[in-house]
Scaffold this motif. Structure first.
Motif, PDB file in Angstrom:
ATOM      1  N   TYR A 129       0.832  -1.209   0.000  1.00 51.26           N
ATOM      2  CA  TYR A 129       0.000   0.000   0.000  1.00 51.26           C
ATOM      3  C   TYR A 129       0.867   1.260   0.000  1.00 51.26           C
ATOM      4  O   TYR A 129       0.638   2.183  -0.778  1.00 51.26           O
ATOM      5  CB  TYR A 129      -0.899  -0.037   1.236  1.00 51.26           C
ATOM      6  CG  TYR A 129      -1.881   1.109   1.358  1.00 51.26           C
ATOM      7  CD1 TYR A 129      -3.128   1.029   0.748  1.00 51.26           C
ATOM      8  CD2 TYR A 129      -1.593   2.246   2.108  1.00 51.26           C
ATOM      9  CE1 TYR A 129      -4.060   2.059   0.876  1.00 51.26           C
ATOM     10  CE2 TYR A 129      -2.509   3.278   2.241  1.00 51.26           C
ATOM     11  CZ  TYR A 129      -3.740   3.175   1.621  1.00 51.26           C
ATOM     12  OH  TYR A 129      -4.648   4.200   1.748  1.00 51.26           O
ATOM     13  N   SER A 133       1.238   4.234  -2.786  1.00 53.38           N
ATOM     14  CA  SER A 133       0.878   5.598  -2.389  1.00 53.38           C
ATOM     15  C   SER A 133       2.054   6.545  -2.572  1.00 53.38           C
ATOM     16  O   SER A 133       3.200   6.190  -2.291  1.00 53.38           O
ATOM     17  CB  SER A 133       0.439   5.620  -0.927  1.00 53.38           C
ATOM     18  OG  SER A 133       0.183   6.951  -0.516  1.00 53.38           O
TER      19      SER A 133
ATOM     20  N   VAL B  87      -8.686   8.544   1.450  1.00 50.02           N
ATOM     21  CA  VAL B  87      -7.618   8.153   0.528  1.00 50.02           C
ATOM     22  C   VAL B  87      -7.794   8.938  -0.770  1.00 50.02           C
ATOM     23  O   VAL B  87      -8.877   8.905  -1.376  1.00 50.02           O
ATOM     24  CB  VAL B  87      -7.655   6.635   0.243  1.00 50.02           C
ATOM     25  CG1 VAL B  87      -6.545   6.240  -0.735  1.00 50.02           C
ATOM     26  CG2 VAL B  87      -7.533   5.835   1.540  1.00 50.02           C
ATOM     27  N   ARG B  93      -0.003  14.212  -9.922  1.00 46.80           N
ATOM     28  CA  ARG B  93       1.145  13.751  -9.161  1.00 46.80           C
ATOM     29  C   ARG B  93       1.955  14.962  -8.674  1.00 46.80           C
ATOM     30  O   ARG B  93       3.100  14.841  -8.256  1.00 46.80           O
ATOM     31  CB  ARG B  93       1.975  12.838 -10.068  1.00 46.80           C
ATOM     32  CG  ARG B  93       3.169  12.216  -9.439  1.00 46.80           C
ATOM     33  CD  ARG B  93       3.759  11.165 -10.326  1.00 46.80           C
ATOM     34  NE  ARG B  93       3.223   9.865  -9.986  1.00 46.80           N
ATOM     35  CZ  ARG B  93       3.313   8.796 -10.761  1.00 46.80           C
ATOM     36  NH1 ARG B  93       3.878   8.890 -11.929  1.00 46.80           N
ATOM     37  NH2 ARG B  93       2.823   7.645 -10.365  1.00 46.80           N
ATOM     38  N   VAL B  98       0.354  16.513  -3.313  1.00 47.75           N
ATOM     39  CA  VAL B  98       0.758  15.442  -2.391  1.00 47.75           C
ATOM     40  C   VAL B  98       1.008  16.034  -1.007  1.00 47.75           C
ATOM     41  O   VAL B  98       0.440  15.587  -0.003  1.00 47.75           O
ATOM     42  CB  VAL B  98       2.026  14.707  -2.906  1.00 47.75           C
ATOM     43  CG1 VAL B  98       2.486  13.663  -1.905  1.00 47.75           C
ATOM     44  CG2 VAL B  98       1.760  14.047  -4.260  1.00 47.75           C
ATOM     45  N   LEU B  99       1.824  17.073  -0.956  1.00 38.86           N
ATOM     46  CA  LEU B  99       2.157  17.685   0.329  1.00 38.86           C
ATOM     47  C   LEU B  99       0.910  18.311   0.961  1.00 38.86           C
ATOM     48  O   LEU B  99       0.651  18.142   2.154  1.00 38.86           O
ATOM     49  CB  LEU B  99       3.259  18.734   0.137  1.00 38.86           C
ATOM     50  CG  LEU B  99       3.890  19.236   1.425  1.00 38.86           C
ATOM     51  CD1 LEU B  99       4.480  18.081   2.229  1.00 38.86           C
ATOM     52  CD2 LEU B  99       4.978  20.262   1.130  1.00 38.86           C
ATOM     53  N   PHE B 102      -1.275  15.515   2.457  1.00 40.64           N
ATOM     54  CA  PHE B 102      -0.695  14.854   3.638  1.00 40.64           C
ATOM     55  C   PHE B 102      -0.649  15.810   4.833  1.00 40.64           C
ATOM     56  O   PHE B 102      -0.692  15.372   5.975  1.00 40.64           O
ATOM     57  CB  PHE B 102       0.685  14.255   3.334  1.00 40.64           C
ATOM     58  CG  PHE B 102       0.605  12.872   2.759  1.00 40.64           C
ATOM     59  CD1 PHE B 102       0.304  11.778   3.567  1.00 40.64           C
ATOM     60  CD2 PHE B 102       0.789  12.650   1.404  1.00 40.64           C
ATOM     61  CE1 PHE B 102       0.207  10.500   3.047  1.00 40.64           C
ATOM     62  CE2 PHE B 102       0.697  11.364   0.865  1.00 40.64           C
ATOM     63  CZ  PHE B 102       0.403  10.293   1.690  1.00 40.64           C
ATOM     64  N   VAL B 106      -4.140  12.816   5.054  1.00 43.38           N
ATOM     65  CA  VAL B 106      -4.827  11.786   4.276  1.00 43.38           C
ATOM     66  C   VAL B 106      -4.166  10.439   4.600  1.00 43.38           C
ATOM     67  O   VAL B 106      -3.010  10.378   5.023  1.00 43.38           O
ATOM     68  CB  VAL B 106      -4.770  12.031   2.751  1.00 43.38           C
ATOM     69  CG1 VAL B 106      -5.666  13.174   2.379  1.00 43.38           C
ATOM     70  CG2 VAL B 106      -3.352  12.222   2.245  1.00 43.38           C
ATOM     71  N   ALA B 107      -4.926   9.380   4.398  1.00 35.91           N
ATOM     72  CA  ALA B 107      -4.452   8.041   4.753  1.00 35.91           C
ATOM     73  C   ALA B 107      -3.984   7.289   3.512  1.00 35.91           C
ATOM     74  O   ALA B 107      -4.136   6.077   3.403  1.00 35.91           O
ATOM     75  CB  ALA B 107      -5.560   7.288   5.475  1.00 35.91           C
ATOM     76  N   GLY B 108      -3.401   8.011   2.561  1.00 35.07           N
ATOM     77  CA  GLY B 108      -2.902   7.410   1.332  1.00 35.07           C
ATOM     78  C   GLY B 108      -3.167   8.326   0.156  1.00 35.07           C
ATOM     79  O   GLY B 108      -4.099   9.142   0.196  1.00 35.07           O
ATOM     80  N   TYR B 109      -2.327   8.207  -0.865  1.00 36.42           N
ATOM     81  CA  TYR B 109      -2.457   9.075  -2.049  1.00 36.42           C
ATOM     82  C   TYR B 109      -2.115   8.241  -3.265  1.00 36.42           C
ATOM     83  O   TYR B 109      -0.940   7.949  -3.528  1.00 36.42           O
ATOM     84  CB  TYR B 109      -1.491  10.247  -1.920  1.00 36.42           C
ATOM     85  CG  TYR B 109      -1.624  11.327  -2.982  1.00 36.42           C
ATOM     86  CD1 TYR B 109      -2.070  12.594  -2.642  1.00 36.42           C
ATOM     87  CD2 TYR B 109      -1.301  11.095  -4.313  1.00 36.42           C
ATOM     88  CE1 TYR B 109      -2.181  13.598  -3.598  1.00 36.42           C
ATOM     89  CE2 TYR B 109      -1.425  12.091  -5.276  1.00 36.42           C
ATOM     90  CZ  TYR B 109      -1.856  13.335  -4.907  1.00 36.42           C
ATOM     91  OH  TYR B 109      -1.964  14.329  -5.844  1.00 36.42           O
ATOM     92  N   MET B 110      -3.125   7.780  -3.985  1.00 34.81           N
ATOM     93  CA  MET B 110      -2.904   6.900  -5.126  1.00 34.81           C
ATOM     94  C   MET B 110      -3.112   7.665  -6.430  1.00 34.81           C
ATOM     95  O   MET B 110      -4.159   8.305  -6.607  1.00 34.81           O
ATOM     96  CB  MET B 110      -3.883   5.721  -5.105  1.00 34.81           C
ATOM     97  CG  MET B 110      -3.868   4.923  -3.814  1.00 34.81           C
ATOM     98  SD  MET B 110      -2.244   4.175  -3.497  1.00 34.81           S
ATOM     99  CE  MET B 110      -2.559   3.348  -1.949  1.00 34.81           C
ATOM    100  N   VAL B 111      -2.128   7.566  -7.323  1.00 32.35           N
ATOM    101  CA  VAL B 111      -2.288   8.136  -8.657  1.00 32.35           C
ATOM    102  C   VAL B 111      -2.960   7.067  -9.520  1.00 32.35           C
ATOM    103  O   VAL B 111      -2.505   5.923  -9.575  1.00 32.35           O
ATOM    104  CB  VAL B 111      -0.926   8.561  -9.248  1.00 32.35           C
ATOM    105  CG1 VAL B 111      -1.099   9.063 -10.673  1.00 32.35           C
ATOM    106  CG2 VAL B 111      -0.293   9.643  -8.379  1.00 32.35           C
TER     107      VAL B 111
END
Lengths: 153, 139
Positions: A129, A133, B87, B93, B98-99, B102, B106-111
C-alpha cells in the motif's frame, strides 16, 4: 515502501520489535528500520535534524513514559511532523483506542497478528500500500519510475 | 474494508467513477458505493444526519464547486467527521497536491493508473489494506 527513507518503529517490547525487523528481512524490504521505545524518544528522534525523516511511522499504543496517543497528539500538531503517515501497530483492538487514533488522523490501525506468517502478510500488505501511495517527500521522477517497473514486474 | 458499510467515492468524472465501481465489484470488495460528484455534495451527504457514515472516503482532487483539498479541510475541521479515513485517488502527481493533502493527514495518495489491470491492482491494494486495518465504528 515508495522511497528509500527509513521506517520509524515506536515500540517498547523487544520481542515485538525483533519480529518486525525479522518480517522486513524475510520480505527483503530495502527500507532501514529505526526504532524508538516510547513516544518521548520518538519525538526527540524526529526533531533531531541529524536523523533522516522517516517515510512512515509504525506506532505501538501501550508504552511507558509517553504512549502512542500522547505521541500522536503532539506529532499531529507540529508543522514539520504532521505530514508523516502514522500507522498504528498494536495488540489493542479496544474501540476507544481505535476511535481516538483515527480522530488523531492515523493512516491505518493494524492489530498485530500473533501468528508469524500472518504477521508477515500484514507487513507485506502495509508495504504494498505504501509503495503504491505517493509520499510527501518531494523525491519524484527516477525513483517513482523504478517503483512502477517493480510493481509491473 | 467493512462490506456492510458504504464506501464514499467523491469523483466528478463519470468514466472514472464507473471504473472504481467495476473494480470493486470484480474484487467483490464493497456492497455499496455512494458516489457524489464534488466536495460540496459529499459534505452535505456526510452532514445530513440520516445517511450511514462511510467506512472510507476515496477522494478525487480536481473537481468543480468544491475541490478535494477544500473538502479535506472541512472534514478534518469537523469533530464528528474527522475520524473517517480519506484516501486520495487522482491523476495529479504534483508535489503541491501530495504535500497539501498529507498536511491534512490523508491516509494514502494513489495516482490512478490509466491501464485497467493496473487500476484494479491499485483498488485491490486499497481494499486489502483497509480490510487489514481496523476502522472506527460508524457514529
Amino acid at each position: 515502501m515508495r522511497n528509500a527513507k527509513p521506517v520509524l518503529l515506536v515500540e517498547d517490547d523487544n520481542i515485538d520489535a525483533m519480529t518486525v525487523a525479522r518480517a522486513f528481512k524475510d520480505l527483503k524490504l530495502t527500507n532501514s528500520l529505526s526504532r524508538c521505545t516510547n513516544g518521548e524518544e520518538a519525538l526527540a528522534y524526529l526533531r533531531d535534524p541529524n536523523h533522516k525523516e522517516p517515510c512512515v511511522i509504525l506506532l505501538d499504543l501501550n508504552m511507558p513514559r509517553m504512549n502512542g496517543t500522547e505521541f500522536l497528539k503532539i506529532a499531529k500538531s507540529e508543522e514539520r511532523l504532521k505530514s508523516i503517515p502514522v500507522i498504528v501497530l498494536t495488540t489493542s483492538n479496544e474501540e476507544r483506542d481505535v476511535v481516538e487514533s483515527f480522530r488523531l488522523s492515523v493512516a491505518g490501525y493494524i492489530v498485530k497478528p500473533v501468528d508469524y506468517k500472518k504477521f508477515v502478510e500484514a507487513i507485506r500488505t502495509i508495504d504494498l500500500y505504501w509503495t503504491l501511495s505517493e509520499l510527501p517527500d518531494g523525491e519524484t521522477g527516477v525513483e517513482n519510475a523504478q517503483v512502477e517497473t517493480a510493481v509491473a514486474g | 474494508m467493512h462490506k456492510s458499510r458504504p464506501l464514499l467515492l467523491v469523483e466528478d468524472d463519470q468514466v472514472d467513477a464507473r471504473a472504481v465501481k467495476r473494480a470493486l465489484d470484480d474484487l467483490n470488495m464493497a456492497d455499496s458505493v455512494v458516489h457524489l460528484p464534488n466536495g460540496e455534495e459529499a459534505l452535505a451527504y456526510l452532514r445530513s444526519g440520516v445517511n450511514e457514515r462511510p467506512c472510507l472516503i476515496l477522494l478525487d482532487l480536481n473537481m468543480p464547486r468544491m475541490n478535494g483539498i477544500e473538502f479535506l479541510r472541512e472534514v478534518k475541521n469537523d469533530p464528528s467527521l474527522r475520524r473517517i479515513p480519506i484516501v486520495v485517488l487522482t491523476t495529479s502527481r504534483e508535489d503541491r497536491d501530495v504535500l497539501g493533502t498529507f498536511e491534512h493527514s490523508v491516509a494514502g495518495y494513489m495516482v490512478k493508473p490509466i491501464d485497467y489491470p493496473k487500476f484494479v491492482q491499485t483498488i485491490q491494494a486499497i481494499a486489502e489494506y483497509w480490510s487489514l486495518s481496523v476502522l472506527p465504528a460508524g457514529v
